[in-house]
Design a protein around this motif. Structure first.
Motif, PDB file in Angstrom:
ATOM      1  N   UNK A 240     -31.582 -28.920  18.173  1.00  0.00           N
ATOM      2  CA  UNK A 240     -30.482 -29.472  17.396  1.00  0.00           C
ATOM      3  C   UNK A 240     -29.957 -30.684  18.140  1.00  0.00           C
ATOM      4  N   UNK A 241     -29.950 -31.815  17.484  1.00  0.00           N
ATOM      5  CA  UNK A 241     -29.477 -33.062  18.070  1.00  0.00           C
ATOM      6  C   UNK A 241     -28.316 -33.574  17.227  1.00  0.00           C
ATOM      7  N   UNK A 242     -27.192 -33.823  17.854  1.00  0.00           N
ATOM      8  CA  UNK A 242     -25.973 -34.187  17.133  1.00  0.00           C
ATOM      9  C   UNK A 242     -25.251 -35.338  17.821  1.00  0.00           C
ATOM     10  N   UNK A 243     -24.854 -36.308  17.018  1.00  0.00           N
ATOM     11  CA  UNK A 243     -24.097 -37.452  17.508  1.00  0.00           C
ATOM     12  C   UNK A 243     -22.883 -37.678  16.619  1.00  0.00           C
ATOM     13  N   UNK A 244     -21.809 -38.206  17.191  1.00  0.00           N
ATOM     14  CA  UNK A 244     -20.706 -38.730  16.398  1.00  0.00           C
ATOM     15  C   UNK A 244     -20.923 -40.235  16.287  1.00  0.00           C
ATOM     16  N   UNK A 245     -20.436 -40.796  15.195  1.00  0.00           N
ATOM     17  CA  UNK A 245     -20.600 -42.230  14.938  1.00  0.00           C
ATOM     18  C   UNK A 245     -19.306 -42.932  15.327  1.00  0.00           C
ATOM     19  N   UNK A 246     -19.439 -43.924  16.201  1.00  0.00           N
ATOM     20  CA  UNK A 246     -18.286 -44.688  16.658  1.00  0.00           C
ATOM     21  C   UNK A 246     -18.367 -46.113  16.134  1.00  0.00           C
ATOM     22  N   UNK A 247     -17.254 -46.582  15.606  1.00  0.00           N
ATOM     23  CA  UNK A 247     -17.136 -47.965  15.136  1.00  0.00           C
ATOM     24  C   UNK A 247     -15.837 -48.540  15.687  1.00  0.00           C
ATOM     25  N   UNK A 248     -15.940 -49.639  16.374  1.00  0.00           N
ATOM     26  CA  UNK A 248     -14.758 -50.334  16.881  1.00  0.00           C
ATOM     27  C   UNK A 248     -13.836 -49.381  17.656  1.00  0.00           C
ATOM     28  N   UNK A 249     -14.435 -48.491  18.463  1.00  0.00           N
ATOM     29  CA  UNK A 249     -13.675 -47.572  19.298  1.00  0.00           C
ATOM     30  C   UNK A 249     -13.146 -46.332  18.606  1.00  0.00           C
ATOM     31  N   UNK A 250     -13.434 -46.164  17.326  1.00  0.00           N
ATOM     32  CA  UNK A 250     -12.942 -45.016  16.570  1.00  0.00           C
ATOM     33  C   UNK A 250     -14.118 -44.195  16.048  1.00  0.00           C
ATOM     34  N   UNK A 251     -13.961 -42.884  16.006  1.00  0.00           N
ATOM     35  CA  UNK A 251     -14.994 -42.023  15.425  1.00  0.00           C
ATOM     36  C   UNK A 251     -14.858 -42.059  13.916  1.00  0.00           C
ATOM     37  N   UNK A 252     -16.008 -42.222  13.216  1.00  0.00           N
ATOM     38  CA  UNK A 252     -15.963 -42.365  11.758  1.00  0.00           C
ATOM     39  C   UNK A 252     -16.894 -41.404  11.023  1.00  0.00           C
ATOM     40  N   UNK A 253     -17.687 -40.619  11.732  1.00  0.00           N
ATOM     41  CA  UNK A 253     -18.612 -39.702  11.079  1.00  0.00           C
ATOM     42  C   UNK A 253     -19.586 -39.108  12.076  1.00  0.00           C
ATOM     43  N   UNK A 254     -20.691 -38.595  11.552  1.00  0.00           N
ATOM     44  CA  UNK A 254     -21.708 -38.022  12.431  1.00  0.00           C
ATOM     45  C   UNK A 254     -23.093 -38.149  11.813  1.00  0.00           C
ATOM     46  N   UNK A 255     -24.096 -38.025  12.670  1.00  0.00           N
ATOM     47  CA  UNK A 255     -25.490 -37.890  12.256  1.00  0.00           C
ATOM     48  C   UNK A 255     -26.072 -36.737  13.053  1.00  0.00           C
ATOM     49  N   UNK A 256     -27.100 -36.126  12.493  1.00  0.00           N
ATOM     50  CA  UNK A 256     -27.726 -35.005  13.195  1.00  0.00           C
ATOM     51  C   UNK A 256     -29.179 -34.890  12.807  1.00  0.00           C
ATOM     52  N   UNK A 257     -29.922 -34.240  13.686  1.00  0.00           N
ATOM     53  CA  UNK A 257     -31.339 -33.985  13.426  1.00  0.00           C
ATOM     54  C   UNK A 257     -31.666 -32.582  13.921  1.00  0.00           C
ATOM     55  N   UNK A 258     -32.362 -31.836  13.095  1.00  0.00           N
ATOM     56  CA  UNK A 258     -32.949 -30.573  13.515  1.00  0.00           C
ATOM     57  C   UNK A 258     -34.439 -30.845  13.653  1.00  0.00           C
ATOM     58  N   UNK A 259     -34.948 -30.687  14.850  1.00  0.00           N
ATOM     59  CA  UNK A 259     -36.333 -31.033  15.140  1.00  0.00           C
ATOM     60  C   UNK A 259     -37.134 -29.752  15.319  1.00  0.00           C
ATOM     61  N   UNK A 260     -38.188 -29.638  14.522  1.00  0.00           N
ATOM     62  CA  UNK A 260     -39.114 -28.516  14.624  1.00  0.00           C
ATOM     63  C   UNK A 260     -40.501 -29.111  14.757  1.00  0.00           C
ATOM     64  N   UNK A 261     -41.145 -28.865  15.899  1.00  0.00           N
ATOM     65  CA  UNK A 261     -42.438 -29.497  16.140  1.00  0.00           C
ATOM     66  C   UNK A 261     -42.264 -30.999  16.145  1.00  0.00           C
ATOM     67  N   UNK A 262     -43.001 -31.697  15.301  1.00  0.00           N
ATOM     68  CA  UNK A 262     -42.898 -33.157  15.227  1.00  0.00           C
ATOM     69  C   UNK A 262     -42.173 -33.617  13.964  1.00  0.00           C
ATOM     70  N   UNK A 263     -41.451 -32.690  13.313  1.00  0.00           N
ATOM     71  CA  UNK A 263     -40.680 -33.009  12.106  1.00  0.00           C
ATOM     72  C   UNK A 263     -39.196 -32.958  12.421  1.00  0.00           C
ATOM     73  N   UNK A 264     -38.480 -33.976  11.976  1.00  0.00           N
ATOM     74  CA  UNK A 264     -37.032 -34.030  12.160  1.00  0.00           C
ATOM     75  C   UNK A 264     -36.355 -34.037  10.793  1.00  0.00           C
ATOM     76  N   UNK A 265     -35.464 -33.084  10.577  1.00  0.00           N
ATOM     77  CA  UNK A 265     -34.647 -33.076   9.364  1.00  0.00           C
ATOM     78  C   UNK A 265     -33.301 -33.681   9.729  1.00  0.00           C
ATOM     79  N   UNK A 266     -32.934 -34.738   9.019  1.00  0.00           N
ATOM     80  CA  UNK A 266     -31.728 -35.474   9.378  1.00  0.00           C
ATOM     81  C   UNK A 266     -30.642 -35.333   8.314  1.00  0.00           C
ATOM     82  N   UNK A 267     -29.405 -35.591   8.746  1.00  0.00           N
ATOM     83  CA  UNK A 267     -28.255 -35.608   7.845  1.00  0.00           C
ATOM     84  C   UNK A 267     -27.238 -36.587   8.408  1.00  0.00           C
TER      85      UNK A 267
END
Length: 172
Positions: free
Chosen positions: A74-101
């Motif tokens: 499970x890979x998770x990041x918050x999205x920062x713009x101009x010093x403020x958090x504005x959202x997130x992105x994530x990836x669930x990686x199984x083998x060589x496949x990544x499901x993103x959101x």
């Protein structure tokens, strides 16, 4: 001839795009992210409701602990713009496949941030040798479908739990 299989192991990194920084998730992000995710309209297509700070802290602890399965990450990041958090992105990686959101708070929507954040994640995953990248998108969520298409995913004919599979693989 023996069959070779492998699992990609990712190391968290800050991912920089033109305007954004994708920062590895920390429990401390929960206070600000509870505000970012507080608009009930964000849950129109995914269900659920805005999380409390406490619920996000618990979720982030679980996400950071990982799935407890060697074949999945499970890979998770918050999205920062101009010093403020504005959202997130994530990836669930199984083998060589990544499901993103991706999710961008409503106050920052309509400015291309979702596309830029998703593209940054997509590019980073490709650099880490992810062979297939997929996303599940509700058929009525035209904004997310536009993001998926813009970053190179194609809608397949496969639907699971009311959402279409979008993929870098050839559509079914």
């Amino acid at each position: 001839m023996p069959t070779v299989s492998y699992t990609l192991h990712y190391c968290y990194a800050v991912i920089a795009t033109e305007r954004l920084r994708l920062l590895p998730l920390r429990v401390e992000h929960a206070v600000r992210m509870a505000e970012v995710l507080s608009d009930p309209s964000l849950y129109t297509f995914t269900g659920g409701e805005p999380p409390t700070v406490e619920a996000l802290e618990a979720r982030y602890r679980r996400q950071l602990a990982g799935p407890g399965n060697e074949d999945e990450q499970w890979l998770n990041w918050v999205v920062e713009y101009d010093g403020d958090l504005i959202g997130y992105v994530q990836a669930t990686v199984t083998g060589s496949t990544a499901e993103i959101a991706w999710v961008i708070g409503t106050a920052w929507q309509g400015r291309g941030f979702a596309k830029e954040a998703a593209q940054g994640l997509f590019t980073w995953l490709r650099a880490q040798r992810a062979q297939e990248i997929v996303a599940h998108i509700h058929p009525d969520h035209t904004a997310s479908a536009a993001v998926a298409a813009a970053i190179g995913l194609a809608q397949t004919g496969l639907m699971t739990d009311g959402e279409y599979l979008w993929s870098t693989a050839d559509p079914a």
